[in-house]
Design a protein around this motif. Structure first.
Motif, PDB file in Angstrom:
ATOM      1  N   GLU A 129       0.812  -1.227   0.000  1.00 46.83           N
ATOM      2  CA  GLU A 129       0.000   0.000   0.000  1.00 46.83           C
ATOM      3  C   GLU A 129       0.846   1.279   0.000  1.00 46.83           C
ATOM      4  O   GLU A 129       0.326   2.356  -0.231  1.00 46.83           O
ATOM      5  CB  GLU A 129      -1.003   0.018   1.160  1.00 46.83           C
ATOM      6  CG  GLU A 129      -0.393  -0.002   2.542  1.00 46.83           C
ATOM      7  CD  GLU A 129      -0.269  -1.393   3.139  1.00 46.83           C
ATOM      8  OE1 GLU A 129      -0.189  -1.468   4.374  1.00 46.83           O
ATOM      9  OE2 GLU A 129      -0.247  -2.397   2.408  1.00 46.83           O
ATOM     10  N   THR A 130       2.169   1.146   0.209  1.00 49.03           N
ATOM     11  CA  THR A 130       3.042   2.328   0.172  1.00 49.03           C
ATOM     12  C   THR A 130       3.756   2.488  -1.168  1.00 49.03           C
ATOM     13  O   THR A 130       4.405   3.502  -1.395  1.00 49.03           O
ATOM     14  CB  THR A 130       4.104   2.267   1.288  1.00 49.03           C
ATOM     15  OG1 THR A 130       4.991   1.167   1.034  1.00 49.03           O
ATOM     16  CG2 THR A 130       3.468   2.138   2.657  1.00 49.03           C
ATOM     17  N   TRP A 131       3.651   1.506  -2.045  1.00 47.79           N
ATOM     18  CA  TRP A 131       4.426   1.515  -3.283  1.00 47.79           C
ATOM     19  C   TRP A 131       4.185   2.759  -4.127  1.00 47.79           C
ATOM     20  O   TRP A 131       5.135   3.352  -4.643  1.00 47.79           O
ATOM     21  CB  TRP A 131       4.145   0.272  -4.118  1.00 47.79           C
ATOM     22  CG  TRP A 131       4.688  -0.995  -3.536  1.00 47.79           C
ATOM     23  CD1 TRP A 131       5.338  -1.160  -2.339  1.00 47.79           C
ATOM     24  CD2 TRP A 131       4.610  -2.289  -4.112  1.00 47.79           C
ATOM     25  NE1 TRP A 131       5.657  -2.473  -2.153  1.00 47.79           N
ATOM     26  CE2 TRP A 131       5.229  -3.197  -3.217  1.00 47.79           C
ATOM     27  CE3 TRP A 131       4.066  -2.783  -5.283  1.00 47.79           C
ATOM     28  CZ2 TRP A 131       5.338  -4.554  -3.482  1.00 47.79           C
ATOM     29  CZ3 TRP A 131       4.171  -4.143  -5.544  1.00 47.79           C
ATOM     30  CH2 TRP A 131       4.806  -5.014  -4.653  1.00 47.79           C
ATOM     31  N   GLU A 132       2.950   3.154  -4.299  1.00 46.85           N
ATOM     32  CA  GLU A 132       2.664   4.315  -5.151  1.00 46.85           C
ATOM     33  C   GLU A 132       3.276   5.586  -4.569  1.00 46.85           C
ATOM     34  O   GLU A 132       3.921   6.357  -5.293  1.00 46.85           O
ATOM     35  CB  GLU A 132       1.154   4.493  -5.332  1.00 46.85           C
ATOM     36  CG  GLU A 132       0.810   5.606  -6.301  1.00 46.85           C
ATOM     37  CD  GLU A 132      -0.676   5.738  -6.554  1.00 46.85           C
ATOM     38  OE1 GLU A 132      -1.064   6.775  -7.096  1.00 46.85           O
ATOM     39  OE2 GLU A 132      -1.447   4.821  -6.223  1.00 46.85           O
ATOM     40  N   ALA A 133       3.106   5.793  -3.275  1.00 48.64           N
ATOM     41  CA  ALA A 133       3.672   6.989  -2.637  1.00 48.64           C
ATOM     42  C   ALA A 133       5.194   6.969  -2.715  1.00 48.64           C
ATOM     43  O   ALA A 133       5.826   7.989  -3.009  1.00 48.64           O
ATOM     44  CB  ALA A 133       3.209   7.082  -1.187  1.00 48.64           C
ATOM     45  N   LEU A 134       5.789   5.809  -2.473  1.00 55.00           N
ATOM     46  CA  LEU A 134       7.245   5.707  -2.541  1.00 55.00           C
ATOM     47  C   LEU A 134       7.764   5.898  -3.962  1.00 55.00           C
ATOM     48  O   LEU A 134       8.811   6.508  -4.162  1.00 55.00           O
ATOM     49  CB  LEU A 134       7.714   4.364  -1.975  1.00 55.00           C
ATOM     50  CG  LEU A 134       7.583   4.232  -0.457  1.00 55.00           C
ATOM     51  CD1 LEU A 134       7.893   2.803  -0.020  1.00 55.00           C
ATOM     52  CD2 LEU A 134       8.471   5.217   0.259  1.00 55.00           C
ATOM     53  N   ALA A 135       7.047   5.390  -4.944  1.00 56.38           N
ATOM     54  CA  ALA A 135       7.461   5.579  -6.337  1.00 56.38           C
ATOM     55  C   ALA A 135       7.497   7.065  -6.685  1.00 56.38           C
ATOM     56  O   ALA A 135       8.431   7.533  -7.349  1.00 56.38           O
ATOM     57  CB  ALA A 135       6.515   4.841  -7.279  1.00 56.38           C
ATOM     58  N   LYS A 136       6.520   7.810  -6.217  1.00 52.31           N
ATOM     59  CA  LYS A 136       6.499   9.258  -6.461  1.00 52.31           C
ATOM     60  C   LYS A 136       7.672   9.949  -5.772  1.00 52.31           C
ATOM     61  O   LYS A 136       8.293  10.842  -6.336  1.00 52.31           O
ATOM     62  CB  LYS A 136       5.175   9.856  -5.993  1.00 52.31           C
ATOM     63  CG  LYS A 136       4.011   9.464  -6.872  1.00 52.31           C
ATOM     64  CD  LYS A 136       2.704   9.996  -6.343  1.00 52.31           C
ATOM     65  CE  LYS A 136       1.548   9.522  -7.214  1.00 52.31           C
ATOM     66  NZ  LYS A 136       0.251   9.951  -6.701  1.00 52.31           N
ATOM     67  N   ILE A 137       7.982   9.514  -4.549  1.00 53.69           N
ATOM     68  CA  ILE A 137       9.107  10.097  -3.821  1.00 53.69           C
ATOM     69  C   ILE A 137      10.421   9.771  -4.533  1.00 53.69           C
ATOM     70  O   ILE A 137      11.255  10.653  -4.754  1.00 53.69           O
ATOM     71  CB  ILE A 137       9.129   9.607  -2.359  1.00 53.69           C
ATOM     72  CG1 ILE A 137       7.961  10.231  -1.597  1.00 53.69           C
ATOM     73  CG2 ILE A 137      10.464   9.935  -1.695  1.00 53.69           C
ATOM     74  CD1 ILE A 137       7.730   9.650  -0.216  1.00 53.69           C
ATOM     75  N   PHE A 138      10.617   8.498  -4.911  1.00 53.82           N
ATOM     76  CA  PHE A 138      11.843   8.114  -5.605  1.00 53.82           C
ATOM     77  C   PHE A 138      11.985   8.877  -6.924  1.00 53.82           C
ATOM     78  O   PHE A 138      13.083   9.326  -7.273  1.00 53.82           O
ATOM     79  CB  PHE A 138      11.886   6.610  -5.862  1.00 53.82           C
ATOM     80  CG  PHE A 138      12.158   5.774  -4.639  1.00 53.82           C
ATOM     81  CD1 PHE A 138      13.044   6.185  -3.660  1.00 53.82           C
ATOM     82  CD2 PHE A 138      11.524   4.552  -4.469  1.00 53.82           C
ATOM     83  CE1 PHE A 138      13.293   5.409  -2.538  1.00 53.82           C
ATOM     84  CE2 PHE A 138      11.769   3.767  -3.350  1.00 53.82           C
ATOM     85  CZ  PHE A 138      12.662   4.193  -2.384  1.00 53.82           C
ATOM     86  N   ALA A 139      10.913   9.031  -7.669  1.00 57.22           N
ATOM     87  CA  ALA A 139      10.957   9.760  -8.938  1.00 57.22           C
ATOM     88  C   ALA A 139      11.337  11.222  -8.700  1.00 57.22           C
ATOM     89  O   ALA A 139      12.149  11.792  -9.441  1.00 57.22           O
ATOM     90  CB  ALA A 139       9.612   9.666  -9.652  1.00 57.22           C
ATOM     91  N   PHE A 140      10.767  11.822  -7.672  1.00 56.22           N
ATOM     92  CA  PHE A 140      11.079  13.210  -7.347  1.00 56.22           C
ATOM     93  C   PHE A 140      12.553  13.357  -6.960  1.00 56.22           C
ATOM     94  O   PHE A 140      13.249  14.255  -7.449  1.00 56.22           O
ATOM     95  CB  PHE A 140      10.175  13.703  -6.213  1.00 56.22           C
ATOM     96  CG  PHE A 140      10.529  15.070  -5.718  1.00 56.22           C
ATOM     97  CD1 PHE A 140      10.219  16.194  -6.461  1.00 56.22           C
ATOM     98  CD2 PHE A 140      11.192  15.240  -4.508  1.00 56.22           C
ATOM     99  CE1 PHE A 140      10.561  17.461  -6.020  1.00 56.22           C
ATOM    100  CE2 PHE A 140      11.532  16.492  -4.048  1.00 56.22           C
ATOM    101  CZ  PHE A 140      11.217  17.610  -4.808  1.00 56.22           C
ATOM    102  N   VAL A 141      13.040  12.463  -6.113  1.00 57.14           N
ATOM    103  CA  VAL A 141      14.439  12.526  -5.674  1.00 57.14           C
ATOM    104  C   VAL A 141      15.376  12.364  -6.869  1.00 57.14           C
ATOM    105  O   VAL A 141      16.350  13.115  -7.015  1.00 57.14           O
ATOM    106  CB  VAL A 141      14.724  11.459  -4.587  1.00 57.14           C
ATOM    107  CG1 VAL A 141      16.222  11.307  -4.342  1.00 57.14           C
ATOM    108  CG2 VAL A 141      14.007  11.819  -3.289  1.00 57.14           C
TER     109      VAL A 141
END
Length: 91
Positions: free
Chosen positions: A66-78
């Protein structure tokens, strides 16, 4: 009364299905994780909701789906910030 500081360090080994929790702490140890990340110029992203969810997971476990989408956005931003500006201290 102030809220207890929480920190989670993630790693994403090649071939892993999802990022893994490399370190997790609250209070003094969380501050130490953040200090080390700043010293090593590892990007820090503040997200209290994710920190609350991830600090209850076991170290070495995969992050919950359930955290994958939020983490993917964070990783992409970083990654975008690092490409544009080089290694950054805090995002």
């Amino acid at each position: 009364m102030s809220e207890l500081k929480k920190a989670v360090a993630l790693k994403y080994p090649e071939g892993a299905e999802a990022p893994l929790i490399a370190a997790s702490a609250k209070g003094f140890l969380a501050k130490k994780i953040l200090e080390i990340a700043e010293e090593k110029k590892i990007p820090i992203v503040e997200n209290k909701n994710l920190a609350n969810l991830l600090t209850v997971q076991e170290i070495g476990s995969s992050v919950p789906e359930e955290t994958w989408e939020a983490l993917a956005k964070i990783f992409a931003f970083v990654l975008k910030v690092e490409r544009e500006y080089g290694n950054v201290k805090k995002v």
